[in-house]
Design a protein around this motif. Structure first.
Motif, PDB file in Angstrom:
ATOM      1  N   LEU A  20       0.739  -1.291  -0.224  1.00 41.89           N
ATOM      2  CA  LEU A  20       0.095   0.095   0.016  1.00 41.89           C
ATOM      3  C   LEU A  20       0.714   1.100  -0.120  1.00 41.89           C
ATOM      4  N   ARG A  21       1.850   1.477   0.898  1.00 41.01           N
ATOM      5  CA  ARG A  21       2.911   2.341   0.849  1.00 41.01           C
ATOM      6  C   ARG A  21       3.410   2.553  -0.492  1.00 41.01           C
ATOM      7  N   THR A  22       3.786   1.774  -1.061  1.00 37.23           N
ATOM      8  CA  THR A  22       4.269   1.856  -2.819  1.00 37.23           C
ATOM      9  C   THR A  22       3.412   2.209  -3.607  1.00 37.23           C
ATOM     10  N   ILE A  23       2.144   1.803  -3.460  1.00 34.54           N
ATOM     11  CA  ILE A  23       1.099   2.528  -4.213  1.00 34.54           C
ATOM     12  C   ILE A  23       0.728   3.737  -4.040  1.00 34.54           C
ATOM     13  N   GLY A  28       1.431   9.426  -6.112  1.00 34.90           N
ATOM     14  CA  GLY A  28       1.755  10.755  -5.162  1.00 34.90           C
ATOM     15  C   GLY A  28       0.921  11.408  -4.118  1.00 34.90           C
ATOM     16  N   MET A  29       0.308  10.278  -3.292  1.00 37.87           N
ATOM     17  CA  MET A  29      -0.238  10.480  -2.114  1.00 37.87           C
ATOM     18  C   MET A  29       0.722  10.372  -0.963  1.00 37.87           C
ATOM     19  N   LYS A  30       1.343  11.518  -0.956  1.00 37.45           N
ATOM     20  CA  LYS A  30       2.525  11.731   0.061  1.00 37.45           C
ATOM     21  C   LYS A  30       2.369  11.329   1.551  1.00 37.45           C
ATOM     22  N   ALA A  31       1.560  12.130   2.022  1.00 42.85           N
ATOM     23  CA  ALA A  31       0.902  11.794   3.449  1.00 42.85           C
ATOM     24  C   ALA A  31       0.756  10.521   3.561  1.00 42.85           C
ATOM     25  N   LYS A  32      -0.294   9.625   2.928  1.00 44.44           N
ATOM     26  CA  LYS A  32      -0.852   8.532   3.209  1.00 44.44           C
ATOM     27  C   LYS A  32       0.501   7.590   3.335  1.00 44.44           C
ATOM     28  N   ALA A  33       1.410   7.815   2.156  1.00 43.60           N
ATOM     29  CA  ALA A  33       2.687   6.855   2.135  1.00 43.60           C
ATOM     30  C   ALA A  33       3.540   6.906   3.192  1.00 43.60           C
ATOM     31  N   ALA A  34       3.596   8.314   3.781  1.00 50.97           N
ATOM     32  CA  ALA A  34       4.719   8.672   4.920  1.00 50.97           C
ATOM     33  C   ALA A  34       4.111   7.969   6.250  1.00 50.97           C
ATOM     34  N   SER A  35       2.624   8.024   6.105  1.00 45.71           N
ATOM     35  CA  SER A  35       1.886   7.200   7.305  1.00 45.71           C
ATOM     36  C   SER A  35       2.221   5.578   7.263  1.00 45.71           C
ATOM     37  N   PHE A  36       1.887   5.136   6.267  1.00 43.27           N
ATOM     38  CA  PHE A  36       2.177   3.767   5.955  1.00 43.27           C
ATOM     39  C   PHE A  36       3.718   3.279   6.197  1.00 43.27           C
TER      40      PHE A  36
END
Length: 184
Positions: A20-23, A28-36
């Motif tokens: 999910l973080r990679t997706i 381009g969903m930076k905040a969600k990627a950082a949280s994951f």
């Protein structure tokens, strides 16, 4: 034995989160990627810490590898179910099928048509469409019902601007805000 179970379960959680973080990063969903990424890092350190605490325990290493492999499988299933983003679909048919085009549009799909030249100067019709990824199979079913021999190719656009989909997304966001308690 309990350590091996903890490692296995940690990997079953870690790898789908990694997926999910990679997706999120790619989309381009930076905040969600950082949280994951934060959750991923914590799980990774804990699981590896247990493995490295006793390198003679092969059961821990096997649990780590087995959990990682099964986690990849679960991550792929999760990604397919979530179907985040959009897909562009190109459909090539022999004849302009107005009934199919009208049906696709009535179902909310964007459809642009053009006449194209195929092999040996054969006239064909091309439909350029964009849809949410979670509706891709629905789109393919409709086209296949009307045109069983249609050539359909799909790909994920990196980004887009303007057009029917952008207007639809803005309209949907506005409706969602209005439905929220305290919305305008």
């Amino acid at each position: 034995m309990i350590d091996a179970l903890i490692i296995f379960i940690a990997q079953l959680i870690y790898v789908p989160i990694l997926t999910l973080r990679t997706i999120m990063m790619v989309k381009g969903m930076k905040a969600k990627a950082a949280s994951f990424g934060i959750v991923e890092g914590i799980i990774y350190v804990v699981a590896l810490g247990i493995v490295f605490s006793d390198l003679s325990n092969y059961m821990n290493m096997v649990s780590y590898a087995l959990g990682f492999g099964i986690g990849i499988y679960l991550g792929q299933i999760l990604e397919q179910r979530l179907a985040i983003g959009f897909v562009s679909l190109e459909v090539n048919v022999m004849n302009k099928n107005e009934e199919m085009i009208d049906r696709l549009r009535s179902e909310g799909f964007s459809v642009s048509t053009s006449e194209v030249e195929g092999m040996n100067e054969a006239r064909r019709y091309r439909l350029d469409c964009t849809a949410r990824r979670d509706r891709e199979q629905e789109f393919i079913r409709i086209v296949s019902h009307h045109e069983p021999n249609a050539f359909i190719v799909s790909y994920e656009p990196r980004n887009f601007k303007g057009g029917y989909i952008t207007k639809s997304m803005k309209r949907n966001r506005k409706l969602a805000k209005e439905k929220q308690p305290g919305g305008s």
